[in-house]
Write an enzyme that holds these catalytic residues in place. Structure first.
Site, PDB file in Angstrom:
ATOM      1  N   HIS A 233     -12.484  59.622  25.313  1.00 22.78           N
ATOM      2  CA  HIS A 233     -12.898  59.086  23.886  1.00 22.78           C
ATOM      3  C   HIS A 233     -12.595  58.021  23.370  1.00 22.78           C
ATOM      4  O   HIS A 233     -11.399  57.515  23.542  1.00 22.78           O
ATOM      5  CB  HIS A 233     -12.708  60.532  22.902  1.00 22.78           C
ATOM      6  CG  HIS A 233     -13.265  60.309  21.384  1.00 22.78           C
ATOM      7  ND1 HIS A 233     -12.716  59.580  20.584  1.00 22.78           N
ATOM      8  CD2 HIS A 233     -14.237  60.784  20.677  1.00 22.78           C
ATOM      9  CE1 HIS A 233     -13.375  59.450  19.368  1.00 22.78           C
ATOM     10  NE2 HIS A 233     -14.481  60.636  19.651  1.00 22.78           N
ATOM     11  N   ARG A 276     -18.397  58.477  23.843  1.00 25.60           N
ATOM     12  CA  ARG A 276     -18.138  59.484  24.831  1.00 25.60           C
ATOM     13  C   ARG A 276     -19.428  59.411  25.917  1.00 25.60           C
ATOM     14  O   ARG A 276     -20.350  59.008  25.283  1.00 25.60           O
ATOM     15  CB  ARG A 276     -18.074  60.823  24.489  1.00 25.60           C
ATOM     16  CG  ARG A 276     -16.459  61.073  23.885  1.00 25.60           C
ATOM     17  CD  ARG A 276     -16.384  62.465  23.356  1.00 25.60           C
ATOM     18  NE  ARG A 276     -16.925  62.650  21.943  1.00 25.60           N
ATOM     19  CZ  ARG A 276     -17.390  63.946  21.798  1.00 25.60           C
ATOM     20  NH1 ARG A 276     -17.206  64.821  22.434  1.00 25.60           N
ATOM     21  NH2 ARG A 276     -17.978  64.150  20.504  1.00 25.60           N
ATOM     22  N   LYS A 279     -23.122  60.378  24.967  1.00 26.72           N
ATOM     23  CA  LYS A 279     -23.277  60.642  23.315  1.00 26.72           C
ATOM     24  C   LYS A 279     -24.305  59.217  22.938  1.00 26.72           C
ATOM     25  O   LYS A 279     -24.439  58.449  23.741  1.00 26.72           O
ATOM     26  CB  LYS A 279     -22.019  60.357  22.746  1.00 26.72           C
ATOM     27  CG  LYS A 279     -21.222  61.622  23.015  1.00 26.72           C
ATOM     28  CD  LYS A 279     -21.563  63.035  22.236  1.00 26.72           C
ATOM     29  CE  LYS A 279     -21.315  62.833  20.865  1.00 26.72           C
ATOM     30  NZ  LYS A 279     -21.143  64.086  20.180  1.00 26.72           N
ATOM     31  N   ASP A 282     -23.071  54.564  18.516  1.00 23.43           N
ATOM     32  CA  ASP A 282     -22.639  54.272  17.198  1.00 23.43           C
ATOM     33  C   ASP A 282     -21.890  53.285  16.834  1.00 23.43           C
ATOM     34  O   ASP A 282     -21.012  52.636  17.593  1.00 23.43           O
ATOM     35  CB  ASP A 282     -21.619  55.667  17.036  1.00 23.43           C
ATOM     36  CG  ASP A 282     -21.173  55.956  15.708  1.00 23.43           C
ATOM     37  OD1 ASP A 282     -20.862  54.916  14.933  1.00 23.43           O
ATOM     38  OD2 ASP A 282     -20.697  56.844  15.210  1.00 23.43           O
ATOM     39  N   CYS A 284     -19.767  52.210  14.754  1.00 27.05           N
ATOM     40  CA  CYS A 284     -18.170  52.094  14.533  1.00 27.05           C
ATOM     41  C   CYS A 284     -17.350  51.929  16.041  1.00 27.05           C
ATOM     42  O   CYS A 284     -16.361  51.441  16.050  1.00 27.05           O
ATOM     43  CB  CYS A 284     -17.492  53.341  13.827  1.00 27.05           C
ATOM     44  SG  CYS A 284     -17.519  55.003  14.876  1.00 27.05           S
ATOM     45  N   TYR A 285     -18.045  52.518  17.186  1.00 27.28           N
ATOM     46  CA  TYR A 285     -17.401  52.169  18.351  1.00 27.28           C
ATOM     47  C   TYR A 285     -17.609  50.600  18.765  1.00 27.28           C
ATOM     48  O   TYR A 285     -17.109  50.351  19.884  1.00 27.28           O
ATOM     49  CB  TYR A 285     -17.988  53.374  19.591  1.00 27.28           C
ATOM     50  CG  TYR A 285     -17.620  54.395  19.008  1.00 27.28           C
ATOM     51  CD1 TYR A 285     -16.359  54.904  19.280  1.00 27.28           C
ATOM     52  CD2 TYR A 285     -18.659  55.531  18.639  1.00 27.28           C
ATOM     53  CE1 TYR A 285     -15.925  56.305  18.960  1.00 27.28           C
ATOM     54  CE2 TYR A 285     -18.129  56.784  18.373  1.00 27.28           C
ATOM     55  CZ  TYR A 285     -16.949  57.043  18.620  1.00 27.28           C
ATOM     56  OH  TYR A 285     -16.588  58.358  18.268  1.00 27.28           O
ATOM     57  N   ASP A 335     -23.785  53.715  11.114  1.00 30.95           N
ATOM     58  CA  ASP A 335     -23.683  54.225  12.662  1.00 30.95           C
ATOM     59  C   ASP A 335     -24.909  53.552  13.381  1.00 30.95           C
ATOM     60  O   ASP A 335     -24.704  53.164  14.415  1.00 30.95           O
ATOM     61  CB  ASP A 335     -23.469  55.753  12.439  1.00 30.95           C
ATOM     62  CG  ASP A 335     -23.948  56.412  13.497  1.00 30.95           C
ATOM     63  OD1 ASP A 335     -24.355  56.133  14.488  1.00 30.95           O
ATOM     64  OD2 ASP A 335     -23.686  57.792  13.451  1.00 30.95           O
ATOM     65  N   ASP A 342     -21.360  53.424   4.868  1.00 28.85           N
ATOM     66  CA  ASP A 342     -20.462  53.817   4.204  1.00 28.85           C
ATOM     67  C   ASP A 342     -19.316  52.801   4.515  1.00 28.85           C
ATOM     68  O   ASP A 342     -19.513  51.895   5.389  1.00 28.85           O
ATOM     69  CB  ASP A 342     -19.946  55.293   4.774  1.00 28.85           C
ATOM     70  CG  ASP A 342     -19.911  55.234   6.326  1.00 28.85           C
ATOM     71  OD1 ASP A 342     -18.975  54.568   6.705  1.00 28.85           O
ATOM     72  OD2 ASP A 342     -20.589  55.946   6.974  1.00 28.85           O
ATOM     73  N   HIS A 345     -17.597  52.556   8.397  1.00 18.78           N
ATOM     74  CA  HIS A 345     -18.854  51.972   9.197  1.00 18.78           C
ATOM     75  C   HIS A 345     -18.850  50.651   9.032  1.00 18.78           C
ATOM     76  O   HIS A 345     -19.013  49.681  10.045  1.00 18.78           O
ATOM     77  CB  HIS A 345     -20.287  52.738   9.556  1.00 18.78           C
ATOM     78  CG  HIS A 345     -20.082  53.919  10.266  1.00 18.78           C
ATOM     79  ND1 HIS A 345     -19.912  55.104   9.756  1.00 18.78           N
ATOM     80  CD2 HIS A 345     -20.144  54.304  11.738  1.00 18.78           C
ATOM     81  CE1 HIS A 345     -20.012  56.111  10.651  1.00 18.78           C
ATOM     82  NE2 HIS A 345     -20.182  55.513  11.822  1.00 18.78           N
TER      83      HIS A 345
HETATM   84 ZN   LIG Z   1     -19.538  56.153  13.902  1.00 22.04          ZN
END
Ligand SMILES: [Zn+2]
Length: 424
Positions: A233, A276, A279, A282, A284-285, A335, A342, A345
């Site tokens: 992850h 991952r 998935k 996103d 934040c990654y 995201d 938010d 993020h």
């Molecule tokens: Zn995220």
């Protein structure tokens, strides 16, 4: 951003199929009235000619207003984060430093006083005043105080008690629990190593067996899981790798397997990263995954001929994903299209954007700012995720102070100083 962009991208995400994307592009003429939106939200690495005249912009002023307001007032939606309030301080302060927006002295002092009320009498910081100490808000509070970087901020951290707290969550197998009686996972090792190295309380005995425990988290995929034996992850992989960098042992990982795993997480169509395998992308990654590349570059640089100008991921495509798909037009980042903005993020999208803009290694520094110079963010330290000069300033301050003595503490760890320098 226009509804049609959201709509189109949602279709892309739900279908998650390259064939579907090609179908839409082939049918571009039929979708003429929305074609600009469709094509310009597709990262240009896939279709450079389509974005020739489109220059994505970072919505600096909108993000600044959103962040500034969040330091003084949060909506009801944030009630569920009542046990994560130092995180909100860190996310907002780090976003502001990346935007190179100064924090007014009075606001900085108010944040210091708030965080002092989150400090537990038994050491470490809690998620809010009167709550139990926990490693995650301890990491966030120490980072926030180091970003502020004033004497008032540094003096809030009770280093003796912080060391007591770290010992209270250390486990016999080398791992750490997040709080007394809480769960074990590799986040805790990173939070402990990060705060201990920044505040100069890191001792070899405190991290005895931690290295071997973290190494057991690397699995057959090449990434790291939260505890040994689970799925790799992005968040856990960053935490485990960064903790090993602080402890000077990242070379003990299978670095090439890790490199293969992380670069395969950059989505070939969207340009952003997934957390991952299998998935969705996103925002934040953008930091948790792309932030691994500077750590890997530093570790692998000694072994062979790596680029002296760029990281081993597609930096332009990541910048396009963040700027075109992750910005709320009224400020804040998110995201993916269709999701709400938010502060979490916002922080990690901006941190990832900064990683994608700045290449650092040894004495090399090379910038790749997409589209326009006004999009440039300040660099971020790849281990601590605060600006490098704030890391240097904190180390300078705390390394003047002795490592707290006690039955369990001994010599300072020499690797901590090396990890603190992003150019070393
Ligand atoms: Zn995220």
């Amino acid at each position: 951003m226009h509804f049609s962009i959201y709509f189109t991208l949602n279709l892309f995400f739900y279908c998650a199929s390259f064939d579907y994307a090609e179908l839409l592009l082939n049918y571009g003429n039929c979708l003429y009235d929305v074609s600009t939106d469709i094509f310009c939200c597709v990262p240009a690495a896939n279709n450079p000619s389509l974005c020739l005249h489109f220059r994505p912009a970072l919505l600096r002023e909108q993000h600044y207003q959103y962040l500034k307001k969040g330091l003084r007032h949060l909506s009801d939606a944030y009630e569920c984060l009542d046990a994560s309030r130092p995180w909100l301080c860190f996310w907002i302060l780090h976003s502001l430093e990346l935007l190179e927006e100064p924090i007014p002295t009075t606001v900085a002092s108010d944040v210091c006083q708030f965080l002092s009320r989150c400090q537990s009498p038994t050491g470490g910081f809690a998620g809010g005043p009167g709550q139990h100490a926990h490693l995650a808000p301890t990491y966030a509070a120490v980072n926030a105080l180091c970003i502020i970087g004033s004497e008032e901020a540094y003096n809030i951290i009770d280093r003796e008690k912080l060391l007591d707290f770290l010992w209270s969550v250390k486990q016999p197998d080398g791992s750490f629990v997040m709080h007394v009686g809480g769960e074990v996972d590799v986040r805790s090792a990173y939070c402990a190593a990060s705060v201990a190295s920044l505040t100069n309380i890191l001792t070899p005995r405190l991290f005895e067996d931690t290295i071997s425990w973290i190494l057991r988290c690397q699995n057959w995929e090449g990434g790291l899981s939260g505890v040994p034996g689970l799925e790799a992850h992005g968040g856990y992989t960053f935490c485990g790798t960064a903790a090993l960098v602080i402890l000077g042992k990242e070379h003990m990982l299978d670095l090439k397997a890790l490199l293969r795993w992380v670069v395969s997480r950059q989505m070939r169509f969207e340009g952003g990263f997934q957390g991952r395998c299998n998935k969705l992308v996103d925002g934040c990654y953008s930091f948790w995954q792309a932030g691994l590349l500077p750590l890997l570059h530093r570790a692998l640089f000694k072994e062979g001929a790596l680029s002296r100008q760029r990281w081993m991921f597609e930096q332009q495509a990541l910048q396009e994903y963040i700027l075109l798909c992750c910005q709320n037009p009224t400020g804040g980042l998110l995201d993916k299209p269709g999701k709400s903005r938010d502060f979490y993020h916002t922080c990690y999208c901006l941190s990832g954007l900064s990683v994608a803009q700045h290449f650092w290694n040894l004495d090399l520094h090379h910038e790749r700012v997409l589209s326009r110079e006004e999009n440039r963010l300040a660099p971020t330290h790849p281990v601590y995720n605060i600006c490098p000069e704030k890391v240097a300033q904190a180390l300078q301050h705390f390394h003047r102070l002795p490592v707290p003595s006690g039955d369990r503490a001994s010599d300072p760890h020499p690797a901590a100083a090396a990890a603190a320098d992003p150019q070393s």
